[in-house]
Design a protein around this motif. Structure first.
Motif, PDB file in Angstrom:
ATOM      1  N   GLY A   1      -0.787   6.847   2.605  1.00  9.45           N
ATOM      2  CA  GLY A   1      -1.260   6.047   3.849  1.00  9.45           C
ATOM      3  C   GLY A   1      -2.126   4.826   3.742  1.00  9.45           C
ATOM      4  N   TRP A   2      -2.780   4.956   2.424  1.00  6.57           N
ATOM      5  CA  TRP A   2      -3.792   4.067   2.334  1.00  6.57           C
ATOM      6  C   TRP A   2      -3.159   2.568   1.779  1.00  6.57           C
ATOM      7  N   VAL A   3      -1.825   2.826   1.173  1.00  2.79           N
ATOM      8  CA  VAL A   3      -1.295   1.524   0.775  1.00  2.79           C
ATOM      9  C   VAL A   3      -1.203   0.545   2.214  1.00  2.79           C
ATOM     10  N   PHE A   4      -0.853   1.076   3.351  1.00  2.00           N
ATOM     11  CA  PHE A   4      -0.460   0.196   4.365  1.00  2.00           C
ATOM     12  C   PHE A   4      -1.945  -0.313   4.968  1.00  2.00           C
ATOM     13  N   VAL A   5      -3.020   0.621   4.965  1.00  2.00           N
ATOM     14  CA  VAL A   5      -4.282   0.007   5.149  1.00  2.00           C
ATOM     15  C   VAL A   5      -4.784  -1.151   4.447  1.00  2.00           C
ATOM     16  N   ARG A   6      -4.575  -1.050   3.185  1.00  2.00           N
ATOM     17  CA  ARG A   6      -5.026  -2.178   2.160  1.00  2.00           C
ATOM     18  C   ARG A   6      -4.154  -3.345   2.137  1.00  2.00           C
ATOM     19  N   ALA A   7      -2.945  -3.196   2.490  1.00  2.00           N
ATOM     20  CA  ALA A   7      -1.842  -4.325   2.489  1.00  2.00           C
ATOM     21  C   ALA A   7      -2.344  -5.063   3.645  1.00  2.00           C
ATOM     22  N   ASN A   8      -2.667  -4.549   5.080  1.00  2.00           N
ATOM     23  CA  ASN A   8      -3.309  -5.228   6.036  1.00  2.00           C
ATOM     24  C   ASN A   8      -4.480  -5.872   5.594  1.00  2.00           C
TER      25      ASN A   8
ATOM     26  N   ARG B   1       4.987 -10.357   1.894  1.00  2.00           N
ATOM     27  CA  ARG B   1       4.614  -9.938   3.316  1.00  2.00           C
ATOM     28  C   ARG B   1       5.940  -9.043   3.854  1.00  2.00           C
ATOM     29  N   LEU B   2       7.185  -9.877   3.567  1.00  2.00           N
ATOM     30  CA  LEU B   2       8.496  -9.227   4.001  1.00  2.00           C
ATOM     31  C   LEU B   2       8.629  -7.888   3.327  1.00  2.00           C
ATOM     32  N   GLU B   3       8.271  -7.812   1.965  1.00  2.00           N
ATOM     33  CA  GLU B   3       8.637  -6.810   1.362  1.00  2.00           C
ATOM     34  C   GLU B   3       7.610  -5.616   1.838  1.00  2.00           C
ATOM     35  N   VAL B   4       6.385  -5.759   2.132  1.00  2.77           N
ATOM     36  CA  VAL B   4       5.524  -4.709   2.675  1.00  2.77           C
ATOM     37  C   VAL B   4       5.908  -4.556   3.950  1.00  2.77           C
TER      38      VAL B   4
ATOM     39  N   LEU C   1      -1.452  -2.542  -5.701  1.00  4.99           N
ATOM     40  CA  LEU C   1      -0.881  -2.422  -4.305  1.00  4.99           C
ATOM     41  C   LEU C   1       0.593  -2.264  -4.503  1.00  4.99           C
ATOM     42  N   PHE C   2       1.435  -3.448  -5.289  1.00  2.00           N
ATOM     43  CA  PHE C   2       2.628  -3.047  -5.475  1.00  2.00           C
ATOM     44  C   PHE C   2       3.277  -1.787  -6.393  1.00  2.00           C
ATOM     45  N   SER C   3       2.492  -1.684  -7.234  1.00  2.00           N
ATOM     46  CA  SER C   3       2.754  -0.553  -8.119  1.00  2.00           C
ATOM     47  C   SER C   3       2.962   0.687  -7.260  1.00  2.00           C
ATOM     48  N   TRP C   4       2.028   0.955  -6.552  1.00  2.00           N
ATOM     49  CA  TRP C   4       2.121   2.044  -5.661  1.00  2.00           C
ATOM     50  C   TRP C   4       2.892   2.027  -4.696  1.00  2.00           C
ATOM     51  N   LEU C   5       3.303   1.024  -3.924  1.00  2.00           N
ATOM     52  CA  LEU C   5       4.421   0.732  -3.099  1.00  2.00           C
ATOM     53  C   LEU C   5       5.849   1.116  -3.637  1.00  2.00           C
TER      54      LEU C   5
ATOM     55  N   LEU D   1      -0.108  -1.969  11.053  1.00  2.00           N
ATOM     56  CA  LEU D   1       0.008  -3.279  10.277  1.00  2.00           C
ATOM     57  C   LEU D   1       1.391  -3.824  10.935  1.00  2.00           C
ATOM     58  N   LEU D   2       2.510  -3.171  11.104  1.00  2.00           N
ATOM     59  CA  LEU D   2       3.577  -3.793  11.774  1.00  2.00           C
ATOM     60  C   LEU D   2       3.378  -4.568  12.949  1.00  2.00           C
ATOM     61  N   ARG D   3       2.603  -3.703  13.917  1.00  2.00           N
ATOM     62  CA  ARG D   3       2.198  -4.587  15.183  1.00  2.00           C
ATOM     63  C   ARG D   3       1.337  -5.822  15.040  1.00  2.00           C
TER      64      ARG D   3
END
Length: 560
Positions: free
Chosen positions: A306-313, A324-327, A282-286, A378-380
Motif C-alpha cells: 500500500g505504501w507504493v502508491f502513497v509514495r508514488a503520489n 506516470r502512466l506506468e504508475v 519505487l519501481f523495483s517494488w512496483l 492517487l488515481l483520483r
C-alpha cells in the motif's frame, strides 16, 4: 557544523561510505567495529580499537566523527569505496572479529596476519567445522597502511554488556588481538591481496582528495535540510543507510532492504538529493507487485504494498509522463484486486501481515484499509480515475467508516476495539476517511490513552492489561504492546499539525522536542528505532531509516 557532546551516557558514533559499509564506536557490543559490505553480505572486520580509559567527548561533522579513548580519534570513510580512515596520535590495540555480521559461529576461524612492504595484511578464512552447523565458507582480505605496528596475534575474550542488557546472545566473543599500533592508519577491504593493497595505497596517496570528496558529498546532502542541526543530521543518516541499490532499514543490524521501511522513507530520501535512487526503489517494488501482494517483502501484504502508491503520489513531480502512466496502470490493477479481495466491504489480513508483525492482528485492520484506499486516491487526484473507480472508492470508504468509527475513535480492528496509534497512519495516508471534526475527536480520545509524558505514543492503550512499559530488548514482547516508535511518533505529529486542533498541535510540538532530544543521544546524529513507553530512550536499532525520514518530513512541515 561540528557538534560535540560530553557526559551523555552510552553515546556512540556512526560513519559510512554511503554504499553499505559503516563503522560504529562507543558501544560495548558485538555490533561495535568496522563493517564492510560486499554484495548482499555485511562483514564485521575490526571489532575494537582499544585505548586507555573510557570513551567520551564525542563530536561529529556527519561525514567524520571524533571521540576520545585515551587520545582523540577521528573516523571516516572514502566516498563509496571500501576504505576506512582512523586518525589518532595515541597508542592502541586492534582487535579483529572477522565474520559475516550474523555469523556467530566460534570454530573454523583462521587468521593469517603478516607484515609486508610497510603494510599489515590480514587474510581471514571461515571454514565449516563439524562441531557447529554448516552455514557456508567465505574469506576476505584486509590491508592496513600508513601504520606503525607490532604484531600481537593472540585470542582474547570480550564480554558485551549492551548485548546482555538487550537479551541478545551471544553476550561474549573470542576476538583476535592482531597488533598494537601508534598513530593513524588506512584500512582497505577486498577479495584479494592485490585488491586491498591497491585500495590501501590509494587511501594513503589520495587521502586529502578522498577527504574533500567525502566532505563535499556530505555537505551537499545536509545543506538540503536547514530547519535545525538534527534535520541536517537525519539527512546524513539517510545517506549513511544508502546501499548500492537501495536503503538499509537500519544500522548496525538491519542492513537489509525492506519494502515497508524503504517506501516510508522515500519522500524524505528524494528531498535530500537522492531522487534517481528513490525512483529506482519505487519501481523495483512496483515490479514485485502482484494483485495486492508484494512477494519478497516482510508481510507480502498491503502493510508493504500500500505504501507504493502513497509514495508514488508524493514523488509524482519527479516522474516522467511514461512513468506516470506506468504508475497509474499499476494502481488501476491494484484497485481492481482490492475490490475483488473485499469481504463484507473490508480487506482482511493474515496473522502477521501488518507492520506490527510481532502480533497476531489477523482480520480487518484500520491502517490496511486506509493504505488500500490511497491507491484510489492517487488515481483520483492525478486524473486517472473513472466513475467506476470513484464508486468503488466511496463504497469501500463507507464500509470502513461504518465498521471502524464508533463515534469517539477509529477501532484498531473491525472486531477489535483496542486503541492503537495505527489510526494516525490511516489519517496520514487517507485523511478523507473522516471529517476534520471527527478526526479531532478521534485524536482527543487516542491521545488520552496512548500519550507518554516524555513526548511519544505507546503502541497500545497504556491502561490495557497488555501494556508493557519497559522495552524488552530482543524479546519482542514490548515491541507492539507498549514501545514507542519514533517513525510513528513523527508521523503522528505531522497528522496533528495538519488536522488537529490548537491544543492537539501542542502534542505535536512535544513529539518534535522528544525526537530532537533523542537524536542527540544514542548514536549521535542518528534517530533510533524506538523507546520504552515509560521514559525517553534510544532503543532498538540505533540508526533507523524511517525514523530519520519521518523526522525530516516533520521538520519540512514546521518550516512551512
Amino acid at each position: 557544523m561540528l557538534q560535540r557532546f560530553t557526559g551523555v551516557s552510552r553515546l556512540s558514533v556512526i560513519v559510512s561510505n554511503t554504499l553499505g559499509s559503516f563503522a560504529l564506536f562507543g558501544l560495548d557490543s558485538r555490533f561495535e567495529g568496522v563493517f564492510f559490505t560486499r554484495g548482499k553480505q555485511t562483514f564485521r572486520t575490526i571489532a575494537h580499537i582499544e585505548g586507555s580509559g573510557e570513551c567520551g567527548d564525542f563530536s561529529t561533522e556527519f561525514w567524520r566523527a571524533r571521540y576520545k579513548h585515551g587520545a582523540f580519534r577521528s573516523l571516516w570513510f572514502a566516498k563509496r569505496l571500501p576504505i576506512f580512515f582512523f586518525e589518532s596520535k595515541g597508542s592502541y590495540d586492534v582487535l579483529l572479529d572477522c565474520r559475516e555480521n550474523y555469523d556467530n559461529r566460534v570454530w573454523g576461524r583462521h587468521y593469517d596476519v603478516f607484515e609486508e612492504e610497510g603494510m599489515v595484511y590480514v587474510h581471514y578464512e571461515k571454514r565449516d567445522d563439524d562441531r557447529e552447523p554448516v552455514k557456508g565458507e567465505y574469506d576476505f582480505w584486509l590491508a592496513f597502511a600508513g601504520i606503525d605496528a607490532g604484531l600481537s596475534l593472540e585470542w582474547v575474550e570480550r564480554n558485551y554488556s549492551f548485548d546482555k542488557e538487550r537479551s541478545s546472545p551471544p553476550f561474549s566473543r573470542w576476538v583476535f588481538r592482531a597488533f598494537r599500533a601508534k598513530g593513524s592508519f588506512v584500512c582497505a577491504f577486498g577479495s584479494s591481496k592485490w585488491e586491498v593493497s591497491r585500495l590501501a595505497r590509494e587511501g594513503v596517496e589520495r587521502r586529502l582528495h578522498l577527504m574533500r570528496e567525502a566532505r563535499v558529498f556530505s555537505d551537499d546532502v545536509v545543506s538540503r535540510a536547514r530547519f535545525n542541526w538534527q534535520s541536517r543530521a537525519c539527512a546524513y543518516s539517510l545517506l549513511c543507510l544508502r546501499s548500492s541499490d537501495g536503503l538499509f532499514a537500519g544500522l548496525p543490524w538491519f542492513h537489509q532492504r525492506w519494502a515497508r521501511d524503504e517506501l516510508i522513507s522515500l519522500k524524505s530520501f528524494a528531498r535530500v538529493g537522492q531522487v534517481e535512487l528513490s525512483k529506482a526503489i519505487l519501481f523495483s517494488w512496483l515490479d514485485k507487485l502482484s494483485g495486492v501482494k508484494m512477494e519478497g517483502t516482510l508481510t507480502r501484504f498491503i502493510a508493504d504494498s500500500g505504501w507504493v502508491f502513497v509514495r508514488a503520489n508524493d514523488l509524482w513531480d519527479f516522474l516522467s509522463p511514461s512513468e506516470r502512466l506506468e504508475v497509474a496502470d499499476r494502481a488501476r490493477n491494484f484497485c481492481k484486486s482490492v475490490s475483488e479481495s473485499l469481504s463484507s466491504g473490508l480487506l482482511f489480513s493474515g496473522s502477521k501481515e501488518t507492520w506490527m508483525d510481532s502480533l497476531d492482528r489477523s482480520g480487518a485492520r484500520v491502517e490496511i484499509q486506509a493504505l488500500a484506499l490511497s491507491a484510489f486516491k492517487l488515481l483520483r487526484e492525478r486524473g486517472y480515475s473513472s466513475k467506476h473507480l470513484d464508486s468503488l472508492e466511496y463504497d469501500f470508504k463507507d464500509s470502513v467508516v461504518s465498521s471502524f468509527w464508533n463515534g469517539n475513535y477509529l477501532k484498531d480492528g473491525c472486531d477489535d476495539p483496542a486503541i492503537r496509534p495505527n489510526l494516525f497512519i490511516a489519517a496520514y495516508v487517507y485523511p478523507e476517511l473522516l471529517t476534520k471534526a471527527q478526526w479531532r475527536k478521534c485524536f482527543s480520545t487516542a491521545l488520552s490513552r496512548l500519550w507518554c509524558e516524555w513526548g511519544g505514543l505507546a503502541t497500545i492503550d497504556v491502561k490495557s492489561a497488555s501494556f508493557i512499559g519497559r522495552h524488552t530488548g530482543e524479546d519482542p514482547a514490548s515491541y507492539h504492546q507498549g514501545d514507542s516508535w519514533y517513525w510513528l511518533n513523527n508521523l503522528s505529529a505531522i497528522v496533528l499539525l495538519s488536522l488537529g486542533s490548537s491544543a492537539q498541535k501542542r502534542y505535536a510540538e512535544s513529539i518534535f522536542n522528544a525526537s530532537s532530544k533523542e537524536i542527540l543521544q544514542g548514536a549521535l546524529g542518528h534517530h533510533a528505532e524506538l523507546s520504552s513507553a515509560e521514559s525517553l530512550e534510544s532503543r532498538g536499532c540505533l540508526a533507523q531509516a524511517w525514523s530519520a525520514a519521518m523526522y525530516l518530513e516533520l521538520c519540512e512541515l514546521l518550516k512551512g
